[in-house]
Enzyme design. Structure first.
Site, short mmCIF file in Angstrom:
data_model
loop_
_atom_site.label_atom_id
_atom_site.label_comp_id
_atom_site.label_asym_id
_atom_site.label_seq_id
_atom_site.Cartn_x
_atom_site.Cartn_y
_atom_site.Cartn_z
N ALA A 96 55.67 38.20 36.65
CA ALA A 96 55.59 39.62 36.30
C ALA A 96 54.15 40.10 36.56
CB ALA A 96 55.94 39.81 34.83
N ARG A 97 54.01 41.35 36.93
CA ARG A 97 52.70 41.82 37.39
C ARG A 97 52.28 43.12 36.73
NH1 ARG A 97 49.98 38.69 41.58
NH2 ARG A 97 51.49 37.10 42.12
N SER A 135 46.82 29.35 43.37
CA SER A 135 47.36 30.14 42.27
C SER A 135 47.46 29.27 41.00
CB SER A 135 48.71 30.74 42.64
OG SER A 135 49.55 29.74 43.10
N ALA A 136 47.42 29.96 39.87
CA ALA A 136 47.49 29.32 38.53
C ALA A 136 46.22 28.54 38.19
CB ALA A 136 48.71 28.44 38.40
N CYS A 137 45.09 28.93 38.77
CA CYS A 137 43.81 28.30 38.42
C CYS A 137 42.86 29.29 37.74
CB CYS A 137 43.13 27.73 39.66
SG CYS A 137 43.96 26.28 40.31
N GLY A 138 43.34 30.50 37.42
CA GLY A 138 42.53 31.45 36.67
C GLY A 138 41.52 32.22 37.50
N LYS A 169 48.43 40.82 51.39
CA LYS A 169 48.46 39.49 52.01
C LYS A 169 48.69 39.58 53.53
CE LYS A 169 48.13 37.52 47.98
NZ LYS A 169 46.86 36.93 47.54
N HIS A 218 40.79 34.41 50.93
CA HIS A 218 41.54 34.58 49.69
C HIS A 218 40.60 34.22 48.54
CE1 HIS A 218 45.30 33.30 47.19
NE2 HIS A 218 45.05 34.57 47.01
N TYR A 234 59.03 43.59 46.85
CA TYR A 234 58.12 43.05 45.83
C TYR A 234 56.74 42.67 46.39
CZ TYR A 234 57.14 41.03 41.27
OH TYR A 234 56.64 40.80 40.01
N GLY A 235 55.72 43.05 45.68
CA GLY A 235 54.35 42.55 45.87
C GLY A 235 53.92 42.33 47.30
N GLY A 236 53.41 41.14 47.55
CA GLY A 236 52.83 40.81 48.86
C GLY A 236 53.82 40.92 50.02
N ASP A 295 40.81 39.00 44.36
CA ASP A 295 41.79 38.29 45.20
C ASP A 295 41.34 38.05 46.64
OD1 ASP A 295 44.32 37.02 45.36
OD2 ASP A 295 45.15 38.76 46.39
N TYR A 342 37.50 29.14 30.62
CA TYR A 342 37.30 30.56 30.27
C TYR A 342 35.81 30.91 30.21
CZ TYR A 342 42.27 30.16 29.32
OH TYR A 342 43.61 29.92 29.45
N ARG A 402 56.60 36.47 46.43
CA ARG A 402 56.49 36.27 47.87
C ARG A 402 57.50 35.20 48.29
NH1 ARG A 402 52.71 33.61 49.06
NH2 ARG A 402 51.62 33.21 47.12
C1 OXD Z 1 48.88 35.33 45.27
C2 OXD Z 1 48.66 36.69 44.76
O1 OXD Z 1 50.03 34.87 45.32
O2 OXD Z 1 47.50 37.12 44.71
O3 OXD Z 1 47.90 34.71 45.66
O4 OXD Z 1 49.65 37.36 44.44
MN MN Z 2 46.14 35.94 45.76
#
Ligand code: OXD
Ligand code: MN
Length: 619
Positions: free
Chosen positions: A390-391, A268-271, A226, A246, A217-219, A293, A525, A73
């Site tokens: 990568a997704r 993001s990046a919090c699992g 989004k 979200h 790409y993506g969102g 999401d 986890y 994004r």
């Molecule tokens: C984000 C996603 O960026 O879900 O939050 O891709």
């Molecule tokens: Mn998201």
């Protein structure tokens, strides 16, 4: 057999699509029917064009590689184009809608030469749900059609809804990759997109309209996600009295077979996806997934909030996903999945950093270069085999822990809302708000600590990057007004019916304790189920394992059966109130965070700061 324009019997949609055709001038127009035959044919078109590679090791799975200039994004090119700049607020980019439309019309003029325009009727949410909303995306990207097929309910079944009701509402979503083709020119294996200065991801909130140009790409391109389900839906939710968030949605079952539904917002990046698909380490407990999401929550007649997942698939980040971190996500993506920007192995499988097994032989990296596989996955930043963003795009129904009610049109009644971020200090493992408004305060201060890995600006390291409600890049209006909306939602019901609100922090650190892997004081986890179990009991009105502290309700202890010894030792520390740390936290919110919102900040939030400050002074 694909549908044609003549199959659209909804006058407003026909008019809008015809206007888009006149502007974009595609070579052909196809109305997407959503059938398997159509999906297969479009995928084959991508394979022939050199854009997709079939994966020998995974049934009906394909790998796409985008260009390095189009991998995520682009927040700097994302606009909330409300009539008044103040309505976009201090945290969104804004351009006057008349000016932005003029600029974008110039770009859209003839932008689909040499391409097919696909008209995708789609529904966000289960078909037939009163909470769901419909849209039409027109796009010149086959990749977008294929992803929308997985991520939304798309095709004839949605067109039928429109055709049965000429007044049925829709959100118009226009998308172009911004790469017209000259006569006889083809993409020739190169991901089509425009240079970054020509990319625009634009939301027009008053018109409930989305225009996206230049990215595939993506969102930026799957406009149901989004752009619609968050940026436009937050505006609809504010105007109609509900919540577009979200947030993941999970179903939690205790050993007695009792069920609670929980939503959670994490930057993001919090699992977030990992939590939505968690495998509990405590016996008898079960987590099942409703969504990973986005959650749309509306009041039912009983005064409770009911949530649906507006999506039908997972657009998950691949790097870091392993059998240890999220086995259920891996299984979800074993077949019928689109991979983007992963590395390709010699035997026709995908690989990424953090997959937790070494690749052997040669790999084709995400840029298409053949390289020797690394002995471990410690590639230098910028030299990864798979792009860090990568997704995998996988159908939700393939998830082994999908809850049976994930498509229930009525939604699921929410008992708890979680907020969290990466906070190495101050924030305890879990605490519960004292009231709804206190919970809104907790949502408003969500953030993660900036680390050397997440910034190139050394002066920022250690500061908190606030991402209120984890929705900062996705709110379609002024964030101060968004806080106000949450306060208003609280007034629409009573505390006993509203979800209870919790703040969790899996990321407390003690760098000096060599016993702890990565210095983390909590294993995270599957062991997060120990925290979920306490939250469950709190929602059941269980007061036996709770202390009221200055910052909220906290557990005296947690179920530690089977927990590794080192974490049994750290648990008391992460269940304590750090009084001095919290005083600093409140000062930071007061001095650096809240002033951004000026007069739009609801007074209720300042009152909560005063209340907690007072309690800390007495602690
Ligand atoms: C984000 C996603 O960026 O879900 O939050 O891709
Ligand atoms: Mn998201």
């Amino acid at each position: 057999m694909s549908l044609t324009l003549n199959d659209i019997k909804h006058p407003k949609i026909s008019t809008w699509v015809n206007e888009m055709i006149a502007m974009c001038e595609p070579d052909n127009v196809v109305v997407v029917d959503g059938s398997q035959e159509e999906y297969d044919a479009l995928m084959q078109k991508c394979v022939k064009a050199g854009l997709a590679t079939p994966l020998k090791k995974k049934e009906n799975c394909f790998l796409f590689r985008s260009l390095p200039s189009d991998v995520a994004r682009v927040e700097s090119r994302t606009f909330i184009s409300s009539v008044k700049e103040e309505d976009a607020g201090p945290t969104n980019h804004w351009i006057d809608p008349v000016e932005l439309k003029q600029t974008m019309r110039e770009l859209y003029k003839g932008c689909m030469h040499g391409r097919t325009m696909y008209v995708i009727p789609f529904c966000m949410g289960p078909l037939g749900s009163a909470i769901s909303k419909n849209g039409i995306e027109v796009t010149d990207s086959e990749y977008v059609v294929l992803n929308m097929d997985i991520m939304t309910r798309a095709g004839k079944k949605v067109l039928d809804i429109f055709n049965a009701d000429p007044n049925a509402d829709f959100v118009p979503c226009l998308h172009s990759v911004g790469k017209p083709l000259r006569k006889c020119e083809s993409d020739n294996g190169i991901w089509p997109c425009a240079d970054v200065e020509y990319k625009y991801i634009s939301q027009f909130p008053e018109e409930h309209l989305i225009w996206s140009y230049g990215s595939g790409y993506g969102g930026n391109a799957l406009l149901g996600k989004k752009c619609f389900a968050l940026r436009i839906a937050t505006v609809l939710a504010r105007d109609e009295g509900w919540l577009a968030e979200h947030m993941l949605i999970l179903k939690l079952t205790n050993p007695k077979g009792e069920v609670k539904y929980v939503t959670g917002a994490f930057p993001s990046a919090c699992g977030k996806t990992n939590l939505a698909m968690l495998i509990p380490t405590i016996p008898g407990w079960k987590v099942e997934t409703i969504g990973d999401d986005i959650a749309w929550m509306k009041f039912g007649a009983d005064g409770r909030l009911y949530a649906i997942n507006p999506e039908a698939g997972f657009f998950g980040v691949a790097p870091g996903t392993s059998a240890k971190s999220n086995k259920n996500a891996l299984i979800s993506a074993e077949k019928n999945t689109i991979y983007t920007n992963c590395a390709l192995t010699e035997d026709g499988d995908v690989w990424w950093e953090g997959i937790d097994y070494a690749a052997t032989g040669k790999l084709v990296d995400w840029k298409g270069k053949t390289r020797d596989a690394m002995p471990n996955d410690k590639a230098k930043k910028g030299e990864e085999m798979a792009h860090p963003n990568a997704r995998f795009t996988a159908p939700a129904y393939q998830c082994p822990c999908i809850a049976k009610e994930w498509e229930d049109p009525a939604g699921v009644p929410i008992s708890a809302i979680l907020f969290g971020g990466r906070r190495p200090s101050t924030i305890p493992l879990v605490h519960q708000s004292l009231s709804w408004n206190h919970g809104v305060f907790l949502g408003s201060i969500v953030g993660s600590e900036i680390t050397a890995a997440s910034t190139i600006d050394a002066s920022q390291v250690g500061k908190i990057r606030r991402d209120p409600f984890a929705i900062l890049p996705f709110c379609g209006y002024n964030m101060g007004d968004y806080f106000k909306h949450w306060i208003e939602v609280g007034k629409a019901s009573s505390e006993d019916k509203l979800p209870k609100i919790f703040y969790v922090n899996w990321f407390r650190k003690d760098a000096n304790n060599a016993e702890l892997p990565g210095g983390f004081m909590w294993p995270g986890y599957g062991d997060n189920s120990r925290v979920l179990a306490w939250i469950f009991d709190r929602c059941n009105g269980d007061d036996s394992n709770v202390v009221e502290t200055a910052i909220g309700y906290m557990p005296k202890t947690l179920n530690t059966d089977g927990l590794e010894e080192c974490y049994k030792k750290t648990l008391p520390e992460i269940l304590k109130v750090d009084v001095e740390g919290w005083k600093k936290e409140l000062a930071d919110v007061k001095e650096n965070h809240y002033p951004k919102f000026g007069a739009h900040l609801p007074k209720e939030l300042s009152e909560i700061i005063d209340m907690i400050q007072d309690r800390l002074n007495k602690a």
